[in-house]
Design a protein around this motif. Structure first.
Motif, PDB file in Angstrom:
ATOM      1  N   THR A 141      69.792  89.766  56.716  1.00 47.80           N
ATOM      2  CA  THR A 141      67.525  90.105  56.542  1.00 47.80           C
ATOM      3  C   THR A 141      68.406  88.548  55.029  1.00 47.80           C
ATOM      4  OG1 THR A 141      68.654  92.309  55.021  1.00 47.80           O
ATOM      5  CG2 THR A 141      66.774  92.195  57.143  1.00 47.80           C
ATOM      6  N   LYS A 142      66.791  88.813  54.095  1.00 42.16           N
ATOM      7  CA  LYS A 142      65.997  88.714  53.610  1.00 42.16           C
ATOM      8  C   LYS A 142      65.567  88.807  52.532  1.00 42.16           C
ATOM      9  CE  LYS A 142      69.598  84.463  52.252  1.00 42.16           C
ATOM     10  NZ  LYS A 142      70.535  84.246  51.193  1.00 42.16           N
ATOM     11  N   GLU A 143      64.947  88.850  51.043  1.00 42.26           N
ATOM     12  CA  GLU A 143      63.813  88.988  50.451  1.00 42.26           C
ATOM     13  C   GLU A 143      62.859  87.625  50.979  1.00 42.26           C
ATOM     14  OE1 GLU A 143      63.012  91.626  49.197  1.00 42.26           O
ATOM     15  OE2 GLU A 143      64.532  93.254  49.673  1.00 42.26           O
TER      16      GLU A 143
ATOM     17  N   LEU B 263      71.813 101.869  50.525  1.00 44.77           N
ATOM     18  CA  LEU B 263      72.647 102.219  49.875  1.00 44.77           C
ATOM     19  C   LEU B 263      73.657 101.521  49.255  1.00 44.77           C
ATOM     20  CD1 LEU B 263      73.902 102.921  54.540  1.00 44.77           C
ATOM     21  CD2 LEU B 263      72.566 104.594  52.261  1.00 44.77           C
ATOM     22  N   SER B 264      73.682 100.269  48.825  1.00 45.46           N
ATOM     23  CA  SER B 264      74.122  99.481  48.270  1.00 45.46           C
ATOM     24  C   SER B 264      73.398  98.456  47.618  1.00 45.46           C
ATOM     25  CB  SER B 264      75.271  98.720  48.923  1.00 45.46           C
ATOM     26  OG  SER B 264      75.086  97.722  49.994  1.00 45.46           O
ATOM     27  N   SER B 265      73.208  97.315  46.708  1.00 49.15           N
ATOM     28  CA  SER B 265      72.506  96.299  46.370  1.00 49.15           C
ATOM     29  C   SER B 265      72.311  95.609  48.451  1.00 49.15           C
ATOM     30  CB  SER B 265      72.611  95.276  45.520  1.00 49.15           C
ATOM     31  OG  SER B 265      74.749  94.935  45.993  1.00 49.15           O
ATOM     32  N   SER B 266      72.884  95.770  48.941  1.00 50.86           N
ATOM     33  CA  SER B 266      73.014  94.577  50.267  1.00 50.86           C
ATOM     34  C   SER B 266      72.289  95.126  51.553  1.00 50.86           C
ATOM     35  CB  SER B 266      74.200  93.753  50.591  1.00 50.86           C
ATOM     36  OG  SER B 266      75.728  94.360  50.339  1.00 50.86           O
TER      37      SER B 266
ATOM     38  N   ALA C 250      71.114  97.081  58.118  1.00 47.79           N
ATOM     39  CA  ALA C 250      70.450  95.871  57.202  1.00 47.79           C
ATOM     40  C   ALA C 250      71.229  94.915  56.644  1.00 47.79           C
ATOM     41  CB  ALA C 250      68.722  95.768  56.797  1.00 47.79           C
ATOM     42  N   TYR C 251      71.694  94.130  56.210  1.00 48.52           N
ATOM     43  CA  TYR C 251      72.664  93.331  55.186  1.00 48.52           C
ATOM     44  C   TYR C 251      71.763  92.346  54.834  1.00 48.52           C
ATOM     45  CZ  TYR C 251      77.116  91.882  53.023  1.00 48.52           C
ATOM     46  OH  TYR C 251      78.115  91.620  52.522  1.00 48.52           O
ATOM     47  N   ASN C 252      72.039  92.503  53.896  1.00 47.35           N
ATOM     48  CA  ASN C 252      71.169  91.510  52.610  1.00 47.35           C
ATOM     49  C   ASN C 252      71.896  89.904  52.811  1.00 47.35           C
ATOM     50  OD1 ASN C 252      68.571  91.297  52.339  1.00 47.35           O
ATOM     51  ND2 ASN C 252      68.787  91.766  50.120  1.00 47.35           N
ATOM     52  N   VAL C 253      72.193  89.085  53.883  1.00 43.54           N
ATOM     53  CA  VAL C 253      73.565  87.464  53.698  1.00 43.54           C
ATOM     54  C   VAL C 253      72.895  87.143  52.584  1.00 43.54           C
ATOM     55  CG1 VAL C 253      73.007  88.311  56.436  1.00 43.54           C
ATOM     56  CG2 VAL C 253      71.778  86.221  55.052  1.00 43.54           C
ATOM     57  N   ALA C 254      74.454  86.808  52.238  1.00 43.74           N
ATOM     58  CA  ALA C 254      74.660  86.096  50.805  1.00 43.74           C
ATOM     59  C   ALA C 254      74.854  84.646  51.921  1.00 43.74           C
ATOM     60  CB  ALA C 254      76.240  85.772  50.295  1.00 43.74           C
ATOM     61  N   GLY C 255      73.851  83.154  50.643  1.00 43.76           N
ATOM     62  CA  GLY C 255      74.315  81.965  50.875  1.00 43.76           C
ATOM     63  C   GLY C 255      72.322  81.471  51.081  1.00 43.76           C
ATOM     64  N   LYS C 256      72.825  80.050  51.133  1.00 47.66           N
ATOM     65  CA  LYS C 256      70.707  80.047  51.176  1.00 47.66           C
ATOM     66  C   LYS C 256      70.174  79.460  53.149  1.00 47.66           C
ATOM     67  CE  LYS C 256      67.995  76.226  49.883  1.00 47.66           C
ATOM     68  NZ  LYS C 256      67.451  75.176  48.144  1.00 47.66           N
ATOM     69  N   ARG C 257      69.255  79.759  53.361  1.00 45.77           N
ATOM     70  CA  ARG C 257      69.211  80.035  54.799  1.00 45.77           C
ATOM     71  C   ARG C 257      67.918  78.777  54.810  1.00 45.77           C
ATOM     72  NH1 ARG C 257      63.847  81.651  56.391  1.00 45.77           N
ATOM     73  NH2 ARG C 257      63.634  81.924  58.088  1.00 45.77           N
ATOM     74  N   TYR C 258      67.814  78.297  55.783  1.00 46.66           N
ATOM     75  CA  TYR C 258      66.549  77.112  55.834  1.00 46.66           C
ATOM     76  C   TYR C 258      66.699  76.938  57.567  1.00 46.66           C
ATOM     77  CZ  TYR C 258      69.234  74.113  52.417  1.00 46.66           C
ATOM     78  OH  TYR C 258      70.586  73.974  51.322  1.00 46.66           O
ATOM     79  N   ASP C 259      64.989  77.235  57.168  1.00 50.70           N
ATOM     80  CA  ASP C 259      64.464  77.313  58.837  1.00 50.70           C
ATOM     81  C   ASP C 259      63.849  75.886  59.004  1.00 50.70           C
ATOM     82  OD1 ASP C 259      62.422  78.316  60.603  1.00 50.70           O
ATOM     83  OD2 ASP C 259      61.362  79.207  59.331  1.00 50.70           O
TER      84      ASP C 259
END
Length: 303
Positions: A158-160, A177-180, A244-253
């Protein structure tokens, strides 16, 4: 159980890139000089996965050819002593064990994943959408694999996103459960921004329990009259839980024109062979636009 197989759905028509995609798959459009689909495969490989099934559609033969050996091309490169190019071509063919299957009818992402059931069998598997790429120090799918191995159940990346964009994504809500990390209580496919329960969007990376196949077999068409993976994940969440896990890194659609341009520019700037010259060009271009009295049209020079 170890995650050793990946599924890459790549059967879409690519209508947002017409007419460029009239005769070639959108997944073969290059980010500088590397096709989109290769970035996705490399992410899986860098996460330790070497068994990859790509779900394609009609007119996608170029994807298969890209990961196959090209004996004539290799021969000519070898004869011309173009060793660097020869190595690059051979590396693509040796990346992983690539398998392909067709989605004969465009029945949605859920149906595309269902087509992988015989190849995957009874083991957890990774799903990487073929029109999203990530720039991350730890491969995005590896972050989800690590989360799966710790918690032992399906996890979605996931991403915001801005609230006005929630109608483009599956949106999750649940217990933080945590920040991510979140324990999911609900998933909603493409909600109206005014009705979205959160702005935490599912991006194109998943690690899924094989029970999803039995659920997909009985999932009725949903949004856009397609079999939605989100709907099947809702049922899987009811049965055994989904994280759901907020992934680290930049996403490009890169299935979107603006995202594609972003990735092209930013990946080019990172290249040692192109970056400095390209940056100089962009600065010069921006400077000329800024200094132009006619909003970008330069005045003709006079002597």
């Amino acid at each position: 159980m170890r995650v050793s197989k990946a599924v890459i759905p790549a059967a879409g028509l690519g209508t947002r890139f017409l007419p460029a995609t009239k005769a070639q798959p959108k997944e073969m459009l290059p980010i500088v000089d590397t096709p989109i689909i290769q970035y996705v495969v490399e992410e899986a490989v860098n996460a330790g996965i070497k068994d990859i099934l790509i779900v394609t559609g009609r007119g996608k033969r170029a994807i298969e050819n890209h990961f196959d050996y090209a004996f004539e091309l290799e021969y000519f490169l070898e004869q011309d002593q173009k060793d660097t190019l020869l190595e690059a071509v051979r590396e693509v063919s040796d990346l992983a064990d690539i398998h392909l299957i067709r989605q004969k009818r465009p029945l949605g992402l859920g149906h595309a994943v269902y087509r992988a059931r015989r190849h995957v069998g009874n083991e957890p598997f990774a799903v990487l959408l073929g029109d999203e790429i990530f720039d991350a120090s730890v491969p995005c799918i590896k972050q989800l694999i690590d989360c799966y191995e710790e918690h032992g159940t399906t996890v979605v990346g996931t991403k915001e996103v801005p609230r006005e964009e929630t109608s483009r994504y599956g949106i999750v809500t649940g217990e933080e459960l945590s920040s991510s990390l979140m324990k999911v209580t609900d998933l909603i496919e493409k909600p109206d921004p005014a009705e979205a329960p959160s702005t935490r969007a599912v991006v194109g990376r998943y690690v899924i329990d094989p029970e999803i196949f039995e659920i997909l077999e009985h999932t009725r068409p949903g949004v856009n009259e397609e079999i939605q993976l989100t709907d099947a994940l809702k049922e899987l969440n009811r049965r055994r839980g989904v994280y759901a896990y907020n992934v680290a890194g930049k996403r490009y659609d890169v299935g979107d024109k603006f995202g594609f341009l972003q990735a092209t520019v930013e990946f080019a700037l990172k290249r040692e062979d192109l970056g400095p010259q390209f940056k100089e060009y962009l600065l010069e271009l921006l400077g000329s636009k800024t200094n132009s009295p006619q909003g970008g049209k330069r005045e003709p020079e006079t002597t």
